[in-house]
Write an enzyme that holds these catalytic residues in place. Structure first.
Site, PDB file in Angstrom:
ATOM      1  NE  ARG A 108      -8.667 -10.969   2.112  1.00 22.51           N
ATOM      2  CZ  ARG A 108      -7.424 -10.988   2.623  1.00 22.51           C
ATOM      3  NH1 ARG A 108      -6.771 -12.040   2.089  1.00 22.51           N
ATOM      4  NH2 ARG A 108      -7.060  -9.848   3.440  1.00 22.51           N
ATOM      5  CB  VAL A 109      -7.051 -10.910  -4.066  1.00 25.24           C
ATOM      6  CG1 VAL A 109      -5.512 -10.486  -4.227  1.00 25.24           C
ATOM      7  CG2 VAL A 109      -7.618 -11.592  -4.972  1.00 25.24           C
ATOM      8  N   GLY A 110      -5.751 -10.659  -0.891  1.00 22.52           N
ATOM      9  CA  GLY A 110      -5.250  -9.845   0.069  1.00 22.52           C
ATOM     10  C   GLY A 110      -4.345  -8.791  -0.269  1.00 22.52           C
ATOM     11  CG  ASP A 111      -1.309  -7.265   2.642  1.00 27.27           C
ATOM     12  OD1 ASP A 111      -2.071  -8.314   2.771  1.00 27.27           O
ATOM     13  OD2 ASP A 111      -0.577  -6.874   3.210  1.00 27.27           O
ATOM     14  CB  THR A 124       1.088 -13.566   5.681  1.00 25.26           C
ATOM     15  OG1 THR A 124      -0.143 -13.528   5.713  1.00 25.26           O
ATOM     16  CG2 THR A 124       1.991 -13.024   4.717  1.00 25.26           C
ATOM     17  N   GLY A 152      -0.679  -9.009   8.335  1.00 23.75           N
ATOM     18  CA  GLY A 152      -1.626  -8.478   9.122  1.00 23.75           C
ATOM     19  C   GLY A 152      -2.898  -8.390   8.069  1.00 23.75           C
TER      20      GLY A 152
END
Ligand code: ASP
Length: 320
Positions: free
Chosen positions: A210-213, A182, A234
């Site tokens: 899926r969605v990350g932070d 990222t 991360g």
């Protein structure tokens, strides 16, 4: 109880910190990472130097990393379980607490730019998938084909990951890179305003949808002039569960923690849950921190007092 305030702005001091992901990197490709980081650092710094805002600097740096196929954002992002890219990005303005984000976009060359448009030109904070793209095309964004984002290296990584999952290959391949590349930037401008931005393809072989932070304000991205600006990288699920970037700001606001203590403590919280990654942070005094608990983190900073560095390996906990 007295309310603790963050270090006062140092008049005129400005600068930025960027990251290109954390994980295990191949030593042979170090120069490629360093070159990419330096180009992005200079693009962001030039904006600040010319009196641009921290949001503009964040966009310039992140765009440069999105357009660079080396990093996991924009062109060169990792592939999901279906073999194409779904991109997440967010931006936050520390002066106004305005924020914008997009999740799961597939055809937008620079998701960070769209995040800024969500912030400035929509009444919302987060737009996902088709709706985000509909908004973009209405603003005149070009529709990029899915192939634009897919590089041969990501295709190979994806195939290896799938082979591992199906049991066809076991263990680590020598020199294999395992990282969550990222990209992100935090900046302090000449006016003393902070901003943060993050952009990613997420995790290789992630489930569809899926969605990350990264696009979640307070998880992967946060900025507030009262405390700091932070961008994370991360395993996103852990940064969501620890509400990592907001927790850093909260430790500073409520407990008067220093930037380096607050960032290190939150990385320890992520680790307690079994997560890995790192953050970059800056405050109005121009202090910075870049702790991580992986083998390496692609990171760089440049400040108006002349300090500058670009690193991939070594020195896990770094503050200035
Ligand atoms: N944090 C990102 C995510 O989970 C991945 C990364 O940092 O590379 O989507």
């Amino acid at each position: 109880m007295s309310l603790q305030l963050s270090p006062a702005a140092e008049p005129g001091k400005y600068g930025l910190v960027i990251h290109g992901g954390a994980g295990t990197y191949s030593r042979e490709r170090e120069k490629e990472y360093l070159d990419g980081l330096n180009a992005a650092l200079d693009a962001g710094y030039a904006v600040l130097d010319q009196g641009g805002t921290s949001v503009e600097a964040v966009v310039a740096a992140v765009k440069s990393l999105e357009d660079n196929p080396t990093f996991n954002a924009g062109c060169g992002a990792v592939l999901n379980s279906e073999g194409f890219c779904e991109l997440d990005s967010a931006v936050m303005d520390g002066q106004t607490l305005a924020a914008g984000a997009v999740a799961g976009v597939q055809h937008i060359r620079n998701p960070i730019t769209l995040a800024v448009d969500v912030m400035k030109r929509s009444p919302h904070v987060l737009l996902a998938g088709e709706g985000a793209e509909h908004f973009a095309f209405g603003l005149g964004y070009e529709k990029m084909p899915r192939e634009y984002f897919i590089t041969p290296r990501r295709k190979e990584q994806w195939e290896r990951e799938r082979a591992k999952k199906s049991g066809a290959s076991r263990g680590n391949i020598a020199g294999e890179e395992k990282f969550w590349g990222t990209v992100g930037c935090v900046a302090l401008d000449r006016q003393g305003n902070l901003a943060a931005g993050t952009s990613t393809g997420g995790l290789t072989n992630k489930m569809l949808g899926r969605v990350g932070d990264s696009p979640l304000i307070g998880a992967g991205t946060y900025a507030n002039n009262a405390t700091c600006a932070v961008s994370a990288t991360g395993q996103g699920e852990f940064f969501i569960r620890t509400v990592a970037t907001h927790d850093i700001a909260a430790r500073i606001a409520y407990r008067g923690a220093s930037l380096s203590t607050a960032t290190a403590e939150v990385i320890a919280e992520v680790e307690k849950l079994g997560g890995t990654g790192g953050v970059i942070a800056i405050n109005r005094a121009g202090e910075i921190a870049m702790p991580y608990n992986t083998d390496a983190m692609c990171r760089a900073y440049r400040l108006s007092d002349g300090q500058r560095a670009t690193q991939v390996f070594a020195d896990r906990s770094h503050s200035k």
